[in-house]
Structures are given as C-alpha cells and as structure tokens.
Design an enzyme around this catalytic site. Sequence first.
Site, PDB file in Angstrom:
ATOM      1  N   ASN A  41      17.433  39.037  93.384  1.00 55.63           N
ATOM      2  CA  ASN A  41      17.870  40.092  94.314  1.00 55.63           C
ATOM      3  C   ASN A  41      19.375  40.314  94.267  1.00 55.63           C
ATOM      4  OD1 ASN A  41      18.848  37.816  95.539  1.00 55.63           O
ATOM      5  ND2 ASN A  41      17.655  37.998  97.431  1.00 55.63           N
ATOM      6  N   HIS A  90      21.693  37.925  94.527  1.00 56.97           N
ATOM      7  CA  HIS A  90      22.534  36.987  95.289  1.00 56.97           C
ATOM      8  C   HIS A  90      23.392  36.132  94.366  1.00 56.97           C
ATOM      9  CE1 HIS A  90      19.158  33.659  95.477  1.00 56.97           C
ATOM     10  NE2 HIS A  90      19.974  33.376  94.501  1.00 56.97           N
ATOM     11  N   ASP A 137      26.264  25.369  97.181  1.00 51.80           N
ATOM     12  CA  ASP A 137      25.387  25.487  98.342  1.00 51.80           C
ATOM     13  C   ASP A 137      24.499  24.252  98.496  1.00 51.80           C
ATOM     14  OD1 ASP A 137      24.024  26.161  95.995  1.00 51.80           O
ATOM     15  OD2 ASP A 137      23.793  28.250  96.543  1.00 51.80           O
ATOM     16  N   GLU A 146      22.846  36.403 100.292  1.00 54.22           N
ATOM     17  CA  GLU A 146      21.737  37.330 100.075  1.00 54.22           C
ATOM     18  C   GLU A 146      22.202  38.774 100.321  1.00 54.22           C
ATOM     19  OE1 GLU A 146      19.308  35.975  98.692  1.00 54.22           O
ATOM     20  OE2 GLU A 146      18.177  34.547  99.896  1.00 54.22           O
TER      21      GLU A 146
HETATM   22  C1  F6R Z   1      22.401  27.771  93.063  1.00 57.28           C
HETATM   23  C2  F6R Z   1      22.739  29.119  93.515  1.00 57.28           C
HETATM   24  C3  F6R Z   1      21.869  30.282  93.253  1.00 57.28           C
HETATM   25  C4  F6R Z   1      21.263  30.320  91.850  1.00 57.28           C
HETATM   26  C5  F6R Z   1      20.361  31.526  91.682  1.00 57.28           C
HETATM   27  C6  F6R Z   1      19.691  31.539  90.329  1.00 57.28           C
HETATM   28  O1  F6R Z   1      23.408  26.842  93.417  1.00 57.28           O
HETATM   29  O2  F6R Z   1      23.727  29.246  94.152  1.00 57.28           O
HETATM   30  O3  F6R Z   1      22.605  31.468  93.454  1.00 57.28           O
HETATM   31  O4  F6R Z   1      22.305  30.355  90.913  1.00 57.28           O
HETATM   32  O5  F6R Z   1      19.379  31.526  92.686  1.00 57.28           O
HETATM   33  O6  F6R Z   1      18.829  30.444  90.225  1.00 57.28           O
HETATM   34  P1  F6R Z   1      18.170  30.051  88.837  1.00 57.28           P
HETATM   35  O7  F6R Z   1      19.302  29.666  87.936  1.00 57.28           O
HETATM   36  O8  F6R Z   1      17.291  28.876  89.162  1.00 57.28           O
HETATM   37  O9  F6R Z   1      17.435  31.247  88.357  1.00 57.28           O
END
Ligand code: F6R
Length: 239
Positions: free
Chosen positions: A135, A137, A67, A142
């Site tokens: 959450n 995701h 992303d 989301e």
């Molecule tokens: C990042 C992504 C997100 C993260 C998620 C967890 O490329 O796609 O889904 O993997 O938000 O983020 P952290 O690892 O910072 O807790």
Amino acid sequence: MKINILDNDAAIGEAVCKIICDEIKSKPGCVLGLATGASPVPTYKKLVEAYSKGEVSFKDVSTFNLDEYCDLPKDHKNSYFTFMRENLFSKIDIDMNNVGFLDGNANADSESERYAAAIEAKGGIDIQLLGIGRNGHIAFNEPSDSFTDEAWKVTLTQSTIDANSVYFDDVPMPHHAITMGIGSIMRAKKIILIATGASKAQAVRDMINGPVTPQCPASVLQQHKDVTVFLDRAAAALL
Ligand code: F6R
C-alpha cells in the site's frame, strides 16, 4: 531518485551490501537505519558473508531499526528485534550497546522522544534501508491524510496485516506498532529502498511517478536528495 532494476533479489542484496560496506570502510562509526521483512534479507546475508570473510567489521557501527510491534515481548519469535538478531546481529561483531530499537511496549510519546534523542546523539542516520508495503507504506507509516514526523504508535491497516500475518502461527499478529515517522526517515543522509515481486509494482509506480501524497507515504522520497531504489523486473513492471 536513482532507479536500479536488477535480475533478482540476490543481485540486489549484493549491490546494497557493497554500498553499506563502502560506507563502513570510509566511516567505521557510521549509523545505519535498518528494516525488517523479506526485502533486506539477501542484503543481510551478504553482509554476514562479508563479515565472515573479514572484509568488514561492524564493531564501531551503530544501528536504529525502523519499527517494532506492540503487545509482543521483545524476545518473542515474531518480534522485529528477534528478526534482526537472527538475520544479522548474532552473526556479526556489532556491539549490542550500539543497537537502537523501538520498544513496542513502552509509552509511545516518551519512546518517540527517547529514539529521536538517541539518533541525534549519534549524529543522525547515514544510510537508511527501506522496504515498501503493497500500500506504499514505509516503515509502518500507513496511507493517511498527513505525513508523520518522529516515531509514533500506528494502527496497522488490513493490507499490512494480510501481508505479515503469514509469519504468525502461535499468537495473532499485533494490530499496532511503534514506527519511525516520515520526518525521521527523511532526515537520513542517504536512503536505499528495496522492492521485489509483482505485489509491489503498483506501490513502486505510485512512489516514483505519482504525486507526493501521504496516501502513498513512499512518494515523499521524491523530495529527498539522495535516494537509490533497487527493484527486480516484477516490481518495476509498471514503470
Ligand atoms: C519493516 C518495515 C516495512 C517493510 C514493508 C515491506 O521494518 O518497516 O515497511 O519494509 O512492509 O515488507 P517486505 O520486505 O516483507 O515485503
């Protein structure tokens, strides 16, 4: 799903690094799907170490990141492209022509088609690395009423903005991103998900023990045939 509960994020980084290095050794031109955020950082550190010791080369490896934020220049210090350059790409011998990235400033529809075609042209993703949001995701898919397929433009939820805005000091955190869809993630041959810390415990429980529902996007991974989850004890506390 295979669940591994390890002592800390360094141990997780070492274990995931080994899986990726083994893949590269058996298939030097493999395709890696990569994530940003805190969860994969210990893995990237270990991969850099393995490269520095001459244990692995990325020269024929291709990558696709999950992303990218919208409305942020590609080279902004908070872009996911910059994150990957600083944590991994500038420290290994990867050919930057083999690095796939979503352009958060492009038209989302044409960008989605371009990315899907680029992934297919490389033969699909061999190993997809994922984190999980508080959450539930995965990538930036989301909680919602339906599962997505290919890459699309998402409006980030308040939970995601709260979790990630700590990284933004000079500009406000963007509220939109282009993300790989659930379908694109599920087409990866193998998936590795990393979650650490108590803030992930509920999402981890919903992903593993809850119903498969787009309200917890990660729960879809129950339907993939090769998923390995790496947790520390805090993230595994509610299992
Ligand atoms: C990042 C992504 C997100 C993260 C998620 C967890 O490329 O796609 O889904 O993997 O938000 O983020 P952290 O690892 O910072 O807790």
